[in-house]
Design a protein around this motif. Structure first.
Motif, PDB file in Angstrom:
ATOM      1  N   THR A  39       0.827  -1.212   0.000  1.00 55.41           N
ATOM      2  CA  THR A  39       0.000   0.000   0.000  1.00 55.41           C
ATOM      3  C   THR A  39       0.860   1.261   0.000  1.00 55.41           C
ATOM      4  O   THR A  39       0.492   2.275  -0.588  1.00 55.41           O
ATOM      5  CB  THR A  39      -0.952   0.030   1.211  1.00 55.41           C
ATOM      6  OG1 THR A  39      -0.191   0.058   2.422  1.00 55.41           O
ATOM      7  CG2 THR A  39      -1.883  -1.162   1.224  1.00 55.41           C
ATOM      8  N   ASP A  43       0.524   4.051  -2.901  1.00 56.83           N
ATOM      9  CA  ASP A  43       0.031   5.404  -2.580  1.00 56.83           C
ATOM     10  C   ASP A  43       1.162   6.408  -2.377  1.00 56.83           C
ATOM     11  O   ASP A  43       1.056   7.317  -1.548  1.00 56.83           O
ATOM     12  CB  ASP A  43      -0.848   5.349  -1.321  1.00 56.83           C
ATOM     13  CG  ASP A  43      -2.225   4.785  -1.621  1.00 56.83           C
ATOM     14  OD1 ASP A  43      -2.457   4.345  -2.760  1.00 56.83           O
ATOM     15  OD2 ASP A  43      -3.076   4.782  -0.713  1.00 56.83           O
ATOM     16  N   GLN A 158      -0.885  10.566   9.584  1.00 59.84           N
ATOM     17  CA  GLN A 158      -2.260  10.085   9.464  1.00 59.84           C
ATOM     18  C   GLN A 158      -2.466   9.329   8.156  1.00 59.84           C
ATOM     19  O   GLN A 158      -3.184   8.320   8.111  1.00 59.84           O
ATOM     20  CB  GLN A 158      -3.246  11.256   9.573  1.00 59.84           C
ATOM     21  CG  GLN A 158      -3.322  11.869  10.968  1.00 59.84           C
ATOM     22  CD  GLN A 158      -3.705  10.860  12.043  1.00 59.84           C
ATOM     23  OE1 GLN A 158      -4.577  10.023  11.851  1.00 59.84           O
ATOM     24  NE2 GLN A 158      -3.023  10.929  13.187  1.00 59.84           N
ATOM     25  N   ALA A 159      -1.816   9.802   7.085  1.00 59.51           N
ATOM     26  CA  ALA A 159      -1.900   9.093   5.806  1.00 59.51           C
ATOM     27  C   ALA A 159      -1.259   7.711   5.922  1.00 59.51           C
ATOM     28  O   ALA A 159      -1.787   6.716   5.398  1.00 59.51           O
ATOM     29  CB  ALA A 159      -1.217   9.915   4.707  1.00 59.51           C
ATOM     30  N   LYS A 162      -3.519   5.194   7.841  1.00 60.82           N
ATOM     31  CA  LYS A 162      -4.579   4.575   7.018  1.00 60.82           C
ATOM     32  C   LYS A 162      -4.050   3.369   6.255  1.00 60.82           C
ATOM     33  O   LYS A 162      -4.727   2.342   6.131  1.00 60.82           O
ATOM     34  CB  LYS A 162      -5.149   5.612   6.044  1.00 60.82           C
ATOM     35  CG  LYS A 162      -5.987   6.690   6.714  1.00 60.82           C
ATOM     36  CD  LYS A 162      -6.508   7.687   5.690  1.00 60.82           C
ATOM     37  CE  LYS A 162      -7.316   8.791   6.382  1.00 60.82           C
ATOM     38  NZ  LYS A 162      -7.787   9.814   5.409  1.00 60.82           N
ATOM     39  N   LEU A 163      -2.830   3.486   5.748  1.00 59.60           N
ATOM     40  CA  LEU A 163      -2.239   2.375   4.998  1.00 59.60           C
ATOM     41  C   LEU A 163      -1.915   1.197   5.914  1.00 59.60           C
ATOM     42  O   LEU A 163      -2.106   0.035   5.545  1.00 59.60           O
ATOM     43  CB  LEU A 163      -0.978   2.849   4.274  1.00 59.60           C
ATOM     44  CG  LEU A 163      -1.151   4.030   3.306  1.00 59.60           C
ATOM     45  CD1 LEU A 163       0.156   4.340   2.602  1.00 59.60           C
ATOM     46  CD2 LEU A 163      -2.251   3.747   2.297  1.00 59.60           C
ATOM     47  N   HIS A 165      -3.495   0.475   8.699  1.00 63.24           N
ATOM     48  CA  HIS A 165      -4.783  -0.126   9.061  1.00 63.24           C
ATOM     49  C   HIS A 165      -5.316  -1.009   7.935  1.00 63.24           C
ATOM     50  O   HIS A 165      -5.852  -2.104   8.181  1.00 63.24           O
ATOM     51  CB  HIS A 165      -5.800   0.968   9.412  1.00 63.24           C
ATOM     52  CG  HIS A 165      -5.467   1.699  10.668  1.00 63.24           C
ATOM     53  ND1 HIS A 165      -6.007   2.928  10.994  1.00 63.24           N
ATOM     54  CD2 HIS A 165      -4.619   1.378  11.688  1.00 63.24           C
ATOM     55  CE1 HIS A 165      -5.512   3.324  12.159  1.00 63.24           C
ATOM     56  NE2 HIS A 165      -4.670   2.400  12.593  1.00 63.24           N
ATOM     57  N   GLU A 166      -5.139  -0.545   6.701  1.00 65.96           N
ATOM     58  CA  GLU A 166      -5.593  -1.342   5.554  1.00 65.96           C
ATOM     59  C   GLU A 166      -4.856  -2.684   5.505  1.00 65.96           C
ATOM     60  O   GLU A 166      -5.463  -3.737   5.294  1.00 65.96           O
ATOM     61  CB  GLU A 166      -5.361  -0.557   4.265  1.00 65.96           C
ATOM     62  CG  GLU A 166      -5.835  -1.289   3.016  1.00 65.96           C
ATOM     63  CD  GLU A 166      -5.576  -0.504   1.734  1.00 65.96           C
ATOM     64  OE1 GLU A 166      -5.496  -1.139   0.658  1.00 65.96           O
ATOM     65  OE2 GLU A 166      -5.468   0.745   1.791  1.00 65.96           O
ATOM     66  N   LYS A 175      -7.104  -3.377  13.357  1.00 69.81           N
ATOM     67  CA  LYS A 175      -6.399  -2.140  12.993  1.00 69.81           C
ATOM     68  C   LYS A 175      -5.963  -1.364  14.234  1.00 69.81           C
ATOM     69  O   LYS A 175      -5.017  -0.578  14.183  1.00 69.81           O
ATOM     70  CB  LYS A 175      -7.244  -1.264  12.073  1.00 69.81           C
ATOM     71  CG  LYS A 175      -8.480  -0.637  12.688  1.00 69.81           C
ATOM     72  CD  LYS A 175      -9.195   0.238  11.661  1.00 69.81           C
ATOM     73  CE  LYS A 175     -10.345   1.016  12.275  1.00 69.81           C
ATOM     74  NZ  LYS A 175     -11.026   1.882  11.267  1.00 69.81           N
ATOM     75  N   GLN A 179      -2.153   2.307  16.488  1.00 66.18           N
ATOM     76  CA  GLN A 179      -2.947   3.534  16.525  1.00 66.18           C
ATOM     77  C   GLN A 179      -2.017   4.744  16.521  1.00 66.18           C
ATOM     78  O   GLN A 179      -1.085   4.819  17.327  1.00 66.18           O
ATOM     79  CB  GLN A 179      -3.829   3.567  17.772  1.00 66.18           C
ATOM     80  CG  GLN A 179      -4.854   2.443  17.819  1.00 66.18           C
ATOM     81  CD  GLN A 179      -5.681   2.479  19.094  1.00 66.18           C
ATOM     82  OE1 GLN A 179      -6.648   3.229  19.198  1.00 66.18           O
ATOM     83  NE2 GLN A 179      -5.296   1.677  20.060  1.00 66.18           N
ATOM     84  N   GLU A 182      -4.352  11.120  16.862  1.00 63.19           N
ATOM     85  CA  GLU A 182      -4.904  12.026  15.862  1.00 63.19           C
ATOM     86  C   GLU A 182      -4.820  13.503  16.244  1.00 63.19           C
ATOM     87  O   GLU A 182      -5.102  14.365  15.419  1.00 63.19           O
ATOM     88  CB  GLU A 182      -6.374  11.664  15.590  1.00 63.19           C
ATOM     89  CG  GLU A 182      -6.544  10.264  15.005  1.00 63.19           C
ATOM     90  CD  GLU A 182      -7.992   9.842  14.902  1.00 63.19           C
ATOM     91  OE1 GLU A 182      -8.875  10.640  15.309  1.00 63.19           O
ATOM     92  OE2 GLU A 182      -8.260   8.722  14.432  1.00 63.19           O
TER      93      GLU A 182
END
Length: 418
Positions: A39, A43, A158-159, A162-163, A165-166, A175, A179, A182
């Motif tokens: 990922t 990305d 943060q970007a 997300k990867l 977690h995916e 996920k 952590q 945020e």
């Protein structure tokens, strides 16, 4: 946002996820790491755009050049993140490894098993790549982690989250095992380092001020290093060619790393012949020499050192220098002034080398090698979470094994204690 309430929810989720991660098999964890690597490569454009936003804000806020350099991502550094995860995949999984078995007179068999620490809180500054290094090592070692990156990298972190977690969810793992906080509110750090019911250990990565604050305020065990005041000692029986190469690499290759040499010690019997040559090499790189009276007498470009100089991690083009009587005085000087990070001796004398290895009280001690080797990758650990100068639990580069613990296991066949 109610910071206390938010951090409590993060802690509860992390503790729950840690149970799942501790039971996960190596194949599942490796799949998650591989998916995350894919990922990241997929990305790149998203990550570069998020990083551009962070860098722009950092420049506007007057962040210094060194921090901007650490903050900035390139296509090459993004590729390196993905490669680092694949390197972690290739490492043996330490979890569940059993060792040190022995039989007792009662007939029971005693051994030890390697297990995860649980939930690891990691606090760091600037570098977005730490988000991936930390996540990867914690996943492979069966831990859950709470990551609090610097506010200057919030969009990129943060970007990346997300990867991560995916990739975790694609492998069937929670996920919440990774952590990324945020909020940029510093109160979140204060909560994280005191949530002892949810967090098992804290790892701070950053400047001395950050690490001192965390160490002083935490109510949870901390794996830390405060600074890297590293030494190179040139012994009575040193080879000049080796000494020049080792000092050059230790000090001049990179000025701003924790394994860079900040102090040069040299035996009096060889100082007159060797020190001017060593000094000329340093001067060629624009490095200022701050020395004792004997150093200043032998090196015309040297400035007088203060007592504080011998304690200082410069992270700059400066090195302290002292002429010592021999290996005993060198060891005494290092044990007084060093930060117990990395110290090296250059010598052809086996006895002096063994003495230096045994008596210098640092996390890495080297013979005829550059201090710059003090690194998890160079030690064959794959990646590292940091370099610990603590004495308990982990010392030196902290890789997968440093993120685990040992528990005793007992195998019996119906035995009862008499």
């Amino acid at each position: 946002m109610d910071i206390k309430d938010y951090m409590q929810k993060v802690g509860v989720a992390a503790r729950k996820a840690s149970r799942v991660m501790a039971a996960a098999d190596a194949n599942t964890k490796n799949q998650a790491l591989s998916y995350i690597a894919e990922t990241i490569l997929r990305d790149k454009a998203v990550l570069l755009a998020a990083n551009k936003q962070d860098v722009g804000a950092a420049k506007a806020n007057g962040l210094d050049a060194a921090m901007l350099d650490r903050l900035t991502l390139t296509e090459k550094s993004i590729n390196a993140m993905a490669e680092g995860l694949q390197q972690i995949v290739a490492l043996p999984d330490p979890i569940g490894e059993m060792s040190n078995f022995k039989y007792r007179p009662s007939g029971i068999q005693i051994g030890q098993m390697r297990v995860p620490l649980g939930v690891i809180g990691i606090i760091y500054e600037a570098r977005p790549n730490v988000t991936i290094d930390a996540a990867g090592l914690c996943i492979k070692s069966g831990n859950a982690t709470i990551l609090r990156g610097g506010s200057e990298a919030i969009h990129c972190n943060q970007a990346l989250a997300k990867l991560v977690h995916e990739g975790l969810e694609k492998a069937g793992l929670p996920k919440s095992a990774v952590q990324v906080i945020e909020t940029t509110d510093r109160a979140a750090v204060g909560e994280l380092i005191t949530m002892k019911e949810y967090v098992d250990v804290i790892v701070p990565r950053g400047g001395k001020g950050l690490i001192e604050r965390i160490s002083n305020d935490a109510r949870i065990p901390v794996i830390k290093h405060l600074d890297g005041n590293c030494h190179v000692y040139i012994d009575d029986e040193a080879d000049l060619t080796k000494a020049l190469a080792i000092l050059e690499n230790s000090k001049a290759q990179r000025l701003g790393t924790c394994n860079t040499a900040e102090s040069l010690l040299i035996a009096r019997s060889v100082a007159k012949a060797m020190l001017p040559k060593l000094a000329d090499m340093l001067t060629k790189y624009g490095i200022e020499i701050r020395g004792c009276a004997e150093t200043c007498a032998l090196v015309k470009q040297a400035k007088a050192a203060t007592e504080e100089d011998y304690y200082t991690e410069y992270l700059a083009a400066i090195i302290s220098c002292k002429v010592v009587s021999g290996v005993d005085e060198a060891i005494a000087h290092i044990n007084q002034y060093s930060s117990q990070h990395t110290d090296a001796i250059v010598t052809e004398n086996y006895t002096n080398a063994r003495k230096f290895l045994r008596e210098v009280d640092s996390s890495s001690v080297m013979v005829n090698a550059s201090t710059r080797f003090a690194d998890g990758f160079e030690y064959g650990l794959g990646a590292e979470i940091g370099i610990s100068t603590d004495k308990l639990h982990a010392r030196g580069p902290v890789g997968l094994e440093g993120l685990t613990s040992l528990k005793y296991i007992v195998l019996g066949d119906g035995q009862v204690r008499a």
